[in-house]
Write an enzyme that holds these catalytic residues in place. Structure first.
Site, PDB file in Angstrom:
ATOM      1  N   CYS A  79      34.943 -16.074  52.790  1.00 19.79           N
ATOM      2  CA  CYS A  79      35.937 -16.424  53.813  1.00 19.79           C
ATOM      3  C   CYS A  79      35.699 -15.657  55.118  1.00 19.79           C
ATOM      4  O   CYS A  79      34.760 -15.969  55.832  1.00 19.79           O
ATOM      5  CB  CYS A  79      37.333 -16.211  53.239  1.00 19.79           C
ATOM      6  SG  CYS A  79      38.571 -17.217  54.056  1.00 19.79           S
ATOM      7  N   ARG A 134      43.577 -20.019  54.540  1.00 13.71           N
ATOM      8  CA  ARG A 134      43.233 -20.152  55.970  1.00 13.71           C
ATOM      9  C   ARG A 134      41.703 -20.095  56.124  1.00 13.71           C
ATOM     10  O   ARG A 134      41.149 -19.333  56.910  1.00 13.71           O
ATOM     11  CB  ARG A 134      43.914 -19.054  56.797  1.00 13.71           C
ATOM     12  CG  ARG A 134      45.404 -19.293  56.964  1.00 13.71           C
ATOM     13  CD  ARG A 134      46.120 -18.159  57.656  1.00 13.71           C
ATOM     14  NE  ARG A 134      46.190 -16.982  56.806  1.00 13.71           N
ATOM     15  CZ  ARG A 134      45.436 -15.900  56.918  1.00 13.71           C
ATOM     16  NH1 ARG A 134      44.560 -15.793  57.892  1.00 13.71           N
ATOM     17  NH2 ARG A 134      45.566 -14.903  56.094  1.00 13.71           N
ATOM     18  N   HIS A 169      37.748 -18.211  47.733  1.00 10.72           N
ATOM     19  CA  HIS A 169      37.846 -16.863  47.150  1.00 10.72           C
ATOM     20  C   HIS A 169      37.662 -16.916  45.640  1.00 10.72           C
ATOM     21  O   HIS A 169      38.654 -17.034  44.915  1.00 10.72           O
ATOM     22  CB  HIS A 169      39.225 -16.267  47.439  1.00 10.72           C
ATOM     23  CG  HIS A 169      39.482 -16.007  48.884  1.00 10.72           C
ATOM     24  ND1 HIS A 169      39.133 -14.826  49.500  1.00 10.72           N
ATOM     25  CD2 HIS A 169      40.055 -16.767  49.828  1.00 10.72           C
ATOM     26  CE1 HIS A 169      39.478 -14.880  50.771  1.00 10.72           C
ATOM     27  NE2 HIS A 169      40.039 -16.048  51.001  1.00 10.72           N
ATOM     28  N   GLU A 171      37.153 -14.482  43.850  1.00  8.02           N
ATOM     29  CA  GLU A 171      37.771 -13.254  43.313  1.00  8.02           C
ATOM     30  C   GLU A 171      39.268 -13.432  43.051  1.00  8.02           C
ATOM     31  O   GLU A 171      39.895 -12.573  42.461  1.00  8.02           O
ATOM     32  CB  GLU A 171      37.503 -12.063  44.248  1.00  8.02           C
ATOM     33  CG  GLU A 171      38.323 -11.987  45.523  1.00  8.02           C
ATOM     34  CD  GLU A 171      37.896 -12.975  46.613  1.00  8.02           C
ATOM     35  OE1 GLU A 171      37.014 -13.825  46.358  1.00  8.02           O
ATOM     36  OE2 GLU A 171      38.465 -12.885  47.721  1.00  8.02           O
TER      37      GLU A 171
HETATM   38  N1  GLN Z   1      41.366 -17.045  58.773  1.00  4.58           N
HETATM   39  C1  GLN Z   1      40.572 -15.867  58.559  1.00  4.58           C
HETATM   40  C2  GLN Z   1      39.598 -15.667  59.703  1.00  4.58           C
HETATM   41  O1  GLN Z   1      39.441 -16.528  60.508  1.00  4.58           O
HETATM   42  C3  GLN Z   1      39.834 -15.922  57.248  1.00  4.58           C
HETATM   43  C4  GLN Z   1      40.813 -16.026  56.107  1.00  4.58           C
HETATM   44  C5  GLN Z   1      40.383 -15.346  54.839  1.00  4.58           C
HETATM   45  O2  GLN Z   1      39.472 -14.546  54.816  1.00  4.58           O
HETATM   46  N2  GLN Z   1      41.115 -15.618  53.787  1.00  4.58           N
HETATM   47  O3  GLN Z   1      38.985 -14.653  59.793  1.00  4.58           O
END
Ligand code: GLN
Length: 188
Positions: A79, A134, A169, A171
């Site tokens: 992410c 997100r 994720h 994890e």
């Molecule tokens: N929205 C976050 C970003 O743009 C990433 C979200 C996450 O790591 N769960 O950095």
């Protein structure tokens, strides 16, 4: 030993996964943490990429980590970690490690679909449960990038030499296989 970047975000869950797989890990919080250690792999966790990137620079950890990545140390970004590794961020002027030949879109699923779970195929592993928060997705990938998973036609996991990234994720699920896949890159 696997170093898990522990400045912000969900690093504890990664350490937990590694423990369950019997792999030793340590937290990377400052420059000295990556000195004089045999580092077999690095995990860049989820969180807020802008916050993590700025902290890395502020505390003087950025260059040392970048060198390890550029020198070929296996690295797994989830992410925000994926965003930190990208060469281009479509909706952000920042570029952080500039290491993987991908263009990414941050918060790509919008606010309505901020967080969700799904199950999708992951190359060499099979069906994997995926938790998105997100999340970004990859909008473009260079020829040297191997696509490992897609969700609704968007690339959400990929690999390029020593670098593995997932927009989701692993994890935060009970499935250890993506981490196991990464450990194979570290200890081959
Ligand atoms: N929205 C976050 C970003 O743009 C990433 C979200 C996450 O790591 N769960 O950095």
């Amino acid at each position: 030993m696997i170093g898990v970047l522990a400045l912000q975000g969900g690093f504890i869950e990664h350490i937990d996964m590694l423990k369950r797989l019997g792999a030793d890990s340590f937290e990377i919080r400052k420059e000295q943490d990556i000195h004089n250690k045999k580092i077999d792999g690095i995990i860049l966790p989820g969180g807020e990429s802008t916050v993590i990137g700025k902290l890395l620079k502020e505390i003087g950890l950025f260059d040392g980590l970048k060198k390890l990545i550029d020198d070929g140390t296996p690295v797994f970004g989830t992410c925000a970690g994926l965003i930190l590794l990208a060469k281009k961020i479509e909706n952000d002027d920042n570029v952080w490690f500039n290491a993987m030949d991908i263009c990414v879109k941050r918060n790509a699923y919008g606010r309505q679909l901020g967080s969700f779970n799904t199950i999708a195929d992951f190359e060499n592993i099979g069906k994997v449960p995926m938790t998105f928060i997100r999340a970004p997705y990859i909008t473009k990938a260079g020829d040297n990038v191997r696509v490992l998973a897609k969700y609704k036609d968007k690339i959400i996991a990929a690999e390029q030499n020593n670098i593995l990234v997932t927009a989701f994720h692993p994890e935060l699920t009970d499935d250890l296989r993506v981490h196991e896949y990464f450990l194979k890159k570290c200890f081959k």
